[in-house]
Write a protein that holds these residues in place. Structure first.
Motif, PDB file in Angstrom:
ATOM      1  N   VAL A  82      15.759  51.465  24.724  1.00 59.70           N
ATOM      2  CA  VAL A  82      14.760  51.389  23.648  1.00 59.70           C
ATOM      3  C   VAL A  82      13.602  52.333  23.937  1.00 59.70           C
ATOM      4  N   GLY A  83      13.115  52.313  25.161  1.00 52.67           N
ATOM      5  CA  GLY A  83      12.028  53.212  25.534  1.00 52.67           C
ATOM      6  C   GLY A  83      12.442  54.676  25.443  1.00 52.67           C
ATOM      7  N   GLY A  84      13.662  54.964  25.866  1.00 52.46           N
ATOM      8  CA  GLY A  84      14.165  56.331  25.781  1.00 52.46           C
ATOM      9  C   GLY A  84      14.297  56.803  24.349  1.00 52.46           C
ATOM     10  N   CYS A  85      14.702  55.900  23.470  1.00 51.47           N
ATOM     11  CA  CYS A  85      14.819  56.244  22.054  1.00 51.47           C
ATOM     12  C   CYS A  85      13.450  56.585  21.477  1.00 51.47           C
ATOM     13  N   VAL A  86      12.461  55.785  21.793  1.00 55.33           N
ATOM     14  CA  VAL A  86      11.108  56.022  21.281  1.00 55.33           C
ATOM     15  C   VAL A  86      10.572  57.354  21.795  1.00 55.33           C
ATOM     16  N   VAL A  87      10.724  57.602  23.085  1.00 59.66           N
ATOM     17  CA  VAL A  87      10.226  58.846  23.666  1.00 59.66           C
ATOM     18  C   VAL A  87      11.004  60.039  23.131  1.00 59.66           C
ATOM     19  N   GLY A  88      12.321  59.898  23.029  1.00 58.09           N
ATOM     20  CA  GLY A  88      13.139  60.986  22.505  1.00 58.09           C
ATOM     21  C   GLY A  88      12.786  61.338  21.080  1.00 58.09           C
ATOM     22  N   ARG A  89      12.540  60.328  20.263  1.00 58.71           N
ATOM     23  CA  ARG A  89      12.158  60.560  18.862  1.00 58.71           C
ATOM     24  C   ARG A  89      10.803  61.263  18.784  1.00 58.71           C
ATOM     25  N   HIS A  90       9.864  60.838  19.626  1.00 59.30           N
ATOM     26  CA  HIS A  90       8.531  61.458  19.648  1.00 59.30           C
ATOM     27  C   HIS A  90       8.629  62.934  20.036  1.00 59.30           C
ATOM     28  N   LEU A  91       9.410  63.217  21.071  1.00 56.13           N
ATOM     29  CA  LEU A  91       9.550  64.598  21.515  1.00 56.13           C
ATOM     30  C   LEU A  91      10.266  65.453  20.478  1.00 56.13           C
ATOM     31  N   ALA A  92      11.239  64.889  19.775  1.00 52.52           N
ATOM     32  CA  ALA A  92      11.947  65.644  18.736  1.00 52.52           C
ATOM     33  C   ALA A  92      11.009  65.976  17.579  1.00 52.52           C
ATOM     34  N   LYS A  93      10.163  65.032  17.194  1.00 52.86           N
ATOM     35  CA  LYS A  93       9.200  65.297  16.117  1.00 52.86           C
ATOM     36  C   LYS A  93       8.194  66.364  16.551  1.00 52.86           C
ATOM     37  N   LYS A  94       7.762  66.295  17.801  1.00 51.12           N
ATOM     38  CA  LYS A  94       6.812  67.279  18.333  1.00 51.12           C
ATOM     39  C   LYS A  94       7.456  68.668  18.349  1.00 51.12           C
ATOM     40  N   HIS A  95       8.706  68.739  18.767  1.00 49.82           N
ATOM     41  CA  HIS A  95       9.427  70.011  18.806  1.00 49.82           C
ATOM     42  C   HIS A  95       9.614  70.574  17.394  1.00 49.82           C
ATOM     43  N   ALA A  96       9.937  69.720  16.446  1.00 52.44           N
ATOM     44  CA  ALA A  96      10.119  70.162  15.060  1.00 52.44           C
ATOM     45  C   ALA A  96       8.808  70.692  14.481  1.00 52.44           C
ATOM     46  N   GLU A 145       6.348  72.053  16.192  1.00 49.70           N
ATOM     47  CA  GLU A 145       6.076  73.339  16.829  1.00 49.70           C
ATOM     48  C   GLU A 145       6.916  74.450  16.198  1.00 49.70           C
ATOM     49  N   GLN A 146       8.177  74.152  15.920  1.00 49.85           N
ATOM     50  CA  GLN A 146       9.041  75.152  15.289  1.00 49.85           C
ATOM     51  C   GLN A 146       8.553  75.486  13.880  1.00 49.85           C
ATOM     52  N   ALA A 147       8.107  74.479  13.146  1.00 47.07           N
ATOM     53  CA  ALA A 147       7.603  74.719  11.790  1.00 47.07           C
ATOM     54  C   ALA A 147       6.363  75.594  11.806  1.00 47.07           C
ATOM     55  N   SER A 148       5.464  75.357  12.755  1.00 43.61           N
ATOM     56  CA  SER A 148       4.249  76.178  12.843  1.00 43.61           C
ATOM     57  C   SER A 148       4.584  77.600  13.270  1.00 43.61           C
ATOM     58  N   GLN A 149       5.583  77.777  14.113  1.00 46.12           N
ATOM     59  CA  GLN A 149       5.999  79.123  14.510  1.00 46.12           C
ATOM     60  C   GLN A 149       6.633  79.865  13.327  1.00 46.12           C
ATOM     61  N   GLN A 150       7.398  79.163  12.514  1.00 48.32           N
ATOM     62  CA  GLN A 150       7.995  79.778  11.339  1.00 48.32           C
ATOM     63  C   GLN A 150       6.939  80.178  10.329  1.00 48.32           C
ATOM     64  N   GLN A 151       5.925  79.334  10.155  1.00 46.12           N
ATOM     65  CA  GLN A 151       4.845  79.670   9.248  1.00 46.12           C
ATOM     66  C   GLN A 151       4.086  80.891   9.743  1.00 46.12           C
ATOM     67  N   ALA A 152       3.860  80.972  11.039  1.00 50.61           N
ATOM     68  CA  ALA A 152       3.158  82.121  11.605  1.00 50.61           C
ATOM     69  C   ALA A 152       3.990  83.403  11.435  1.00 50.61           C
ATOM     70  N   ALA A 153       5.295  83.277  11.589  1.00 47.16           N
ATOM     71  CA  ALA A 153       6.169  84.447  11.435  1.00 47.16           C
ATOM     72  C   ALA A 153       6.223  84.899   9.980  1.00 47.16           C
ATOM     73  N   GLN A 154       6.157  83.990   9.045  1.00 43.69           N
ATOM     74  CA  GLN A 154       6.191  84.340   7.632  1.00 43.69           C
ATOM     75  C   GLN A 154       4.865  84.935   7.167  1.00 43.69           C
ATOM     76  N   ALA A 155       3.793  84.574   7.801  1.00 44.87           N
ATOM     77  CA  ALA A 155       2.476  85.074   7.420  1.00 44.87           C
ATOM     78  C   ALA A 155       2.285  86.530   7.841  1.00 44.87           C
ATOM     79  N   ARG A 156       3.092  87.013   8.749  1.00 46.64           N
ATOM     80  CA  ARG A 156       2.939  88.387   9.219  1.00 46.64           C
ATOM     81  C   ARG A 156       3.446  89.382   8.250  1.00 46.64           C
TER      82      ARG A 156
END
Length: 78
Positions: free
Chosen positions: A51-65, A67-78
């Motif tokens: 249960v704890g691993g699921c919660v932490v894994g979900r949090h890290l996946a959302k954080k990673h997503a 970060e990827q979205a902000s990098q894509q936005q930065a790449a599109q703004a160029r």
């Protein structure tokens, strides 16, 4: 006893994989597996670890997503 616990864990993993496609559980399955194994070796608390691993894994996946979205936005703004 040990064989039945392994069977139960295998069944639970199979059910989680079968239903993962319908649920938004990014990171939860990997985290649950890692947490379950760690919890088992840390005093036979596999369920609590999963249960704890699921919660932490979900949090890290959302954080990673995010970060990827902000990098894509930065790449599109160029």
């Amino acid at each position: 006893m040990k064989a039945s616990l392994i069977g139960i864990a295998l069944l639970a993993t199979t059910l989680a994989v079968a239903t993962a496609g319908t649920a938004n559980a990014a990171g939860c399955l990997k985290g649950a597996v890692v947490g379950g194994v760690a919890g088992h070796y840390a005093g036979h608390h596999a369920v609590v670890g999963a249960v704890g691993g699921c919660v932490v894994g979900r949090h890290l996946a959302k954080k990673h997503a995010a970060e990827q979205a902000s990098q894509q936005q930065a790449a599109q703004a160029r």
